[in-house]
Structures are given as structure tokens and as C-alpha cells.
Design an enzyme around this catalytic site. Structure first.
Site, PDB file in Angstrom:
ATOM      1  N   GLU A 169     -14.745  46.566   8.656  1.00  9.41           N
ATOM      2  CA  GLU A 169     -15.275  45.635   9.037  1.00  9.41           C
ATOM      3  C   GLU A 169     -15.245  43.491   8.071  1.00  9.41           C
ATOM      4  O   GLU A 169     -16.730  43.507   7.512  1.00  9.41           O
ATOM      5  CB  GLU A 169     -16.768  45.744   9.663  1.00  9.41           C
ATOM      6  CG  GLU A 169     -16.474  46.966  10.588  1.00  9.41           C
ATOM      7  CD  GLU A 169     -17.756  47.383  10.571  1.00  9.41           C
ATOM      8  OE1 GLU A 169     -19.022  46.529  10.210  1.00  9.41           O
ATOM      9  OE2 GLU A 169     -18.380  48.405  11.577  1.00  9.41           O
ATOM     10  N   PRO A 170     -14.295  43.673   8.037  1.00  8.12           N
ATOM     11  CA  PRO A 170     -14.998  42.614   6.545  1.00  8.12           C
ATOM     12  C   PRO A 170     -15.265  41.177   7.036  1.00  8.12           C
ATOM     13  O   PRO A 170     -14.569  40.642   8.397  1.00  8.12           O
ATOM     14  CB  PRO A 170     -13.169  42.370   6.054  1.00  8.12           C
ATOM     15  CG  PRO A 170     -12.268  42.405   6.982  1.00  8.12           C
ATOM     16  CD  PRO A 170     -13.246  43.789   8.023  1.00  8.12           C
ATOM     17  N   GLY A 210     -18.201  44.339   3.235  1.00  4.10           N
ATOM     18  CA  GLY A 210     -18.945  43.958   2.367  1.00  4.10           C
ATOM     19  C   GLY A 210     -18.470  43.124   0.674  1.00  4.10           C
ATOM     20  O   GLY A 210     -18.556  42.982   0.300  1.00  4.10           O
ATOM     21  N   TYR A 249     -30.965  32.343  -0.571  1.00  8.92           N
ATOM     22  CA  TYR A 249     -30.519  32.691  -1.309  1.00  8.92           C
ATOM     23  C   TYR A 249     -30.759  32.742  -3.247  1.00  8.92           C
ATOM     24  O   TYR A 249     -30.086  33.173  -4.243  1.00  8.92           O
ATOM     25  CB  TYR A 249     -28.915  33.403  -0.863  1.00  8.92           C
ATOM     26  CG  TYR A 249     -28.925  34.361   0.448  1.00  8.92           C
ATOM     27  CD1 TYR A 249     -30.204  35.558   0.873  1.00  8.92           C
ATOM     28  CD2 TYR A 249     -28.046  33.553   0.825  1.00  8.92           C
ATOM     29  CE1 TYR A 249     -29.427  35.682   2.530  1.00  8.92           C
ATOM     30  CE2 TYR A 249     -27.597  33.690   2.713  1.00  8.92           C
ATOM     31  CZ  TYR A 249     -28.674  35.067   2.889  1.00  8.92           C
ATOM     32  OH  TYR A 249     -27.914  35.155   4.324  1.00  8.92           O
ATOM     33  N   CYS A 267     -37.158  17.777   5.164  1.00 11.90           N
ATOM     34  CA  CYS A 267     -38.524  17.766   5.294  1.00 11.90           C
ATOM     35  C   CYS A 267     -39.001  19.152   4.024  1.00 11.90           C
ATOM     36  O   CYS A 267     -39.797  19.404   4.614  1.00 11.90           O
ATOM     37  CB  CYS A 267     -39.815  17.053   6.204  1.00 11.90           C
ATOM     38  SG  CYS A 267     -38.953  15.724   6.227  1.00 11.90           S
TER      39      CYS A 267
END
Ligand code: LLP
Length: 418
Positions: A273-274, A239, A316, A342
Site C-alpha cells: 500500500e505505498p 510506509g 509535523y 491568521c
């Protein structure tokens, strides 16, 4: 910090001129810097050197086996979320005893494969998944090492699509329901309780939410101990954010210090857990301008990479800096950099200040190493692009560009239409 910089007027990756690679492998392509990847991995891992820990790279961020094998050679493990990622990690030479299996929807087949492999632990996200794992382990006559992913209900203050630690998110087991699940698991014959895990979201630029969730998880671990349930591993997920534009996320040292201060004397092996923080700024997407056009509203640069190659801007509204490979194109213009797909949502940059380039010029889309290639697709029947790794003054094709034949592999015209 990264190793993409101008030398003699041209953008280089380490000591290699990006134009040279483009001529050889064609565009678009993803380009990674070995020195940047290694430095980022070591900076993160070293930040925790004073305590027992294991850095399990989040495979989903960048899953090329060439890159996974680099992290494995540096002592890293892997955080996987599918049977496919398990397959990749093993192909890359990752030690099964350094693999943790996250994810909210592991299938029975996937659970069996991972049990068979003998991974470090399963991060379980629901009671039903626990039952499925118990059944699979009983079939194989094995004991499954588990931790449960706790949802601490903490706001990570990041994009809604990548927030995972709020009660309204689908992830984990609510912290006030988790004790009962551990108590059930303790009675299960083929389950071995190993740890607690937690991952509250991605691209966090402040340590506050990490510390807040760790505080809650620590309180929970104390309740487990009161109930005679001991754990040996604490998985804090990934994170940690990076700079795409003007964000100022903490350095891994500051992140590690905040975590270690809050951990106190908790006697556990820490699992981390990078993903993004290691690979994000170690990779770029190189694309060539096909055409430009200006209408009454704005200027468009139409490039040969699209939302199928880099989905983050469309999905995002994410910002990626764009640099010219030829430094002489230093003039700036506000424009949309768009792909050939498209859809109006197909853009790499929108109303962004970008280099004022011409057709034929190469653009480098920066900070594309994390969730770039791994989220790419074949939409509009476009072959997925090549991936290249630069090391010093050499470069290596670590993934060939797909061919049209690759795109229809497995498809068939039914007999009645022949
Ligand atoms: N562990 C778990 C359980 C995760 O779900 C994730 C990311 C990570 C670790 C790694 O997080 P990182 O250190 O990379 O932040 N596609 C989105 C990001 C999705 C993140 C999903 N989970 C994007 O492009 O921003």
C-alpha cells in the site's frame, strides 16, 4: 528522481515552463509530473515482479481521480480508508477486485457500500468492527473477505503522529490477542478469512522496522496455520519514506529485497500500500510571493499559499525544499516563508535557507505530492487550489480551483433570520 528541473533559466515540469502554467491557472496550484508518477509506480511495482503481489496505491496520499486513473492504467489497485475514497477509486476506474479497505473506524454504511462493490478485502482493526461487518454481510447475504490488521508493537522510528505499529497506537489488534479473533471469525457465517495485514507507520527511512514487523507477522501466520487457519494474502501496508532534505531511504529494490528475503517461501499474494514513495516527489506546490518584510528578528516572505494548502510544515514541523522558478534568483537567505492565514503556525518554511526572492516571484515548494492537496482545507474561507498534471510538453487541469460559491455550497440561513 523527478522531472522538475531548470531549462533556459526557468524551472520546468518535464518540458513545460512553470511560469506559463502560473499565468494560465493563477497561483497557488499543485503540479504533478506524469513521467515521475509513472516511473515511481513502475519502480515500486517492478521491484516485486518476481513474486505474486498487488500494488494498491494509498489513496489518502494523493486522491485526484486523474492520478488514480493513471495508477489503475498501470495495473495498480487502491488502498482506501473511507466511503469517499471508495467513490473516488471507482470513478477513476480502479478494479473493485484490486481494492483493499483499511482504517480503524469504518461505519456501517461504508461497510455496506464496500460489500456491495465487491472489494478484494477489508482490513479489520477490532472485534467490534468484525461484528459490524458480519451483520452487514448477513443483511446483504454476502460473504465478506477479511484480513485483520495486526499491531506488531514495533517502533518505526518516524514522527510520533505517523507511527502506527506501537502497542500504544490506536491501530490494529495486538498480536497476542489476534488468534482468538481469527478463531471467532472462522465460525462466522458471512466472513471469509483471507489474510493478515500490517502497517507500522509512514516516512520510514530504514528497512529494519519493516523486517522486524514482518518477522513477527510471519510467526503469527505460523500460529494461524497450527490452528488450521490458512491465509492467501499478506498485506504489508505502506510506509517507505522519501528524501525531503537529506534523508537517505532505501530504494524500492532494496526494500523489496529485504521483504522477499524475510518472506522466504511463504505462499501468499503480497499486497503493498505505498503512497508517499510514489507521489511525494512527483508533485510540487507553486506559490507567488506577495510581500517581503524584515524585522529585527528575521526576514519573512509572505506567499499566497498557506497552511490550509499545505499543512505538513505546521502539523509535523516537516521540511520542504523551496526553489525559485526563476533560476537567476539564486542568492540565498534565511527566512520564514509564511502564508496569509491568521495564525503564527502558518508557515511553509521556518528559519530555512530559501531563495532570496522578490514580490511577484514564483516559488516551488518541493516534495509536496503526498499528503499535500489531500490534507488541504478551506480554513480562512480560502478556496482549495487547482491541480495540474504535466505530460511531456502539455499540461492538463485535473482539478479546478474552487470558487467562492463552492465554499458555501450546502450552507443556509435559517428561516427565522431571513
Ligand atoms: N496503508 C495504511 C493503512 C496507512 O495508514 C497509510 C498511511 C499508508 C498505507 C500509506 O503510507 P505511505 O506509503 O504514504 O507512508 N499525513 C502524514 C502521513 C500519514 C500517513 C497515514 N497512513 C504526512 O503528511 O506525513
Amino acid at each position: 528522481m523527478h522531472h522538475f528541473a531548470y531549462q533556459n533559466g526557468r524551472l520546468h515540469a518535464e518540458a513545460v515552463d512553470i511560469e506559463t502554467i502560473a499565468q494560465e491557472v493563477d497561483t497557488p496550484f499543485y503540479l504533478y509530473s506524469h513521467a515521475t508518477l509513472s516511473q515511481h509506480f513502475k519502480a515500486f511495482d517492478d521491484a516485486f515482479a518476481t513474486i505474486p503481489h498487488l500494488t494498491c496505491f494509498a489513496v489518502k496520499a494523493c486522491s485526484n481521480i486523474g492520478i488514480l486513473s493513471l495508477f489503475s492504467s498501470l495495473g495498480g489497485g487502491a488502498d482506501i480508508v473511507s466511503g469517499g475514497e471508495l467513490f473516488r477509486a471507482l470513478k477513476a476506474g480502479v478494479d473493485p477486485k484490486k481494492i483493499v479497505y483499511s482504517g480503524v473506524g469504518k461505519t456501517g454504511v461504508e461497510l455496506r457500500q464496500a460489500l456491495h462493490t465487491g472489494i478484494l478485502m477489508f482490513n479489520i482493526e477490532s472485534e467490534q468492527e468484525l461484528d459490524a461487518l458480519q451483520a452487514a454481510a448477513a443483511d446483504l447475504n454476502l460473504k465478506a473477505p477479511v484480513s485483520f490488521r495486526i499491531n506488531p508493537d514495533v517502533d518505526p522510528k518516524t514522527h510520533a503522529y505517523i507511527s502506527t505499529g506501537l502497542a500504544k497506537n490506536k491501530f490494529g489488534i495486538a498480536i497476542d490477542q489476534a488468534l482468538a479473533v481469527y478463531q471467532r471469525a472462522k465460525e462466522m457465517k458471512n466472513i471469509e478469512i483471507k489474510g493478515v495485514s500490517c502497517h507500522i507507520g509512514s516516512q520510514l527511512t530504514d528497512v529494519g522496522p519493516f523486517v522486524e514487523s514482518l518477522r513477527k507477522v510471519k510467526g503469527f501466520i505460523a500460529r494461524l496455520a497450527d490452528n488450521n487457519i490458512q491465509i492467501s494474502h499478506l498485506d504489508l501496508g505502506g510506509g517507505l519514506g522519501i528524501t525531503y532534505d537529506d534523508e537517505a531511504p532505501p530504494h524500492p529494490d532494496a526494500y523489496a529485497k529485504a521483504i522477499k528475503d524475510e518472506l522466504g517461501d511463504l505462499n501468499c499474494t503480497l499486497i503493498l500500500e505505498p503512497g508517499r514513495v510514489i507521489v511525494g516527489n512527483a508533485g510540487i506546490l507553486v506559490s507567488r510571493i506577495l510581500y517581503t518584510k524584515t524585522n529585527i528578528a528575521k526576514k519573512f516572505m509572505i506567499v499566497d499559499a498557506g497552511m490550509n494548502d499545505l499543512a505538513r510544515p505546521s502539523l509535523y514541523g516537516a521540511y520542504h525544499g523551496i526553489l525559485p522558478v526563476n533560476e537567476q534568483r539564486s542568492g540565498k537567505v534565511i527566512a520564514d516563508v509564511v502564508g496569509p492565514i491568521c495564525e503564527t503556525g502558518d508557515f511553509l518554511a521556518k528559519d530555512q535557507e530559501v531563495p532570496d526572492c522578490e514580490p511577484g516571484d514564483l516559488l516551488a515548494v518541493m516534495s509536496a505530492g503526498a499528503y499535500g492537496f489531500t490534507m488541504s482545507s478551506n480554513y480562512n474561507t480560502r478556496p482549495r487550489v487547482a491541480e495540474v498534471l504535466v505530460k511531456d510538453d502539455d499540461y492538463y487541469l485535473i482539478r479546478q480551483r474552487e470558487t467562492y460559491s463552492d465554499l458555501i455550497r450546502g450552507e443556509a440561513i435559517p428561516d427565522f433570520l431571513k
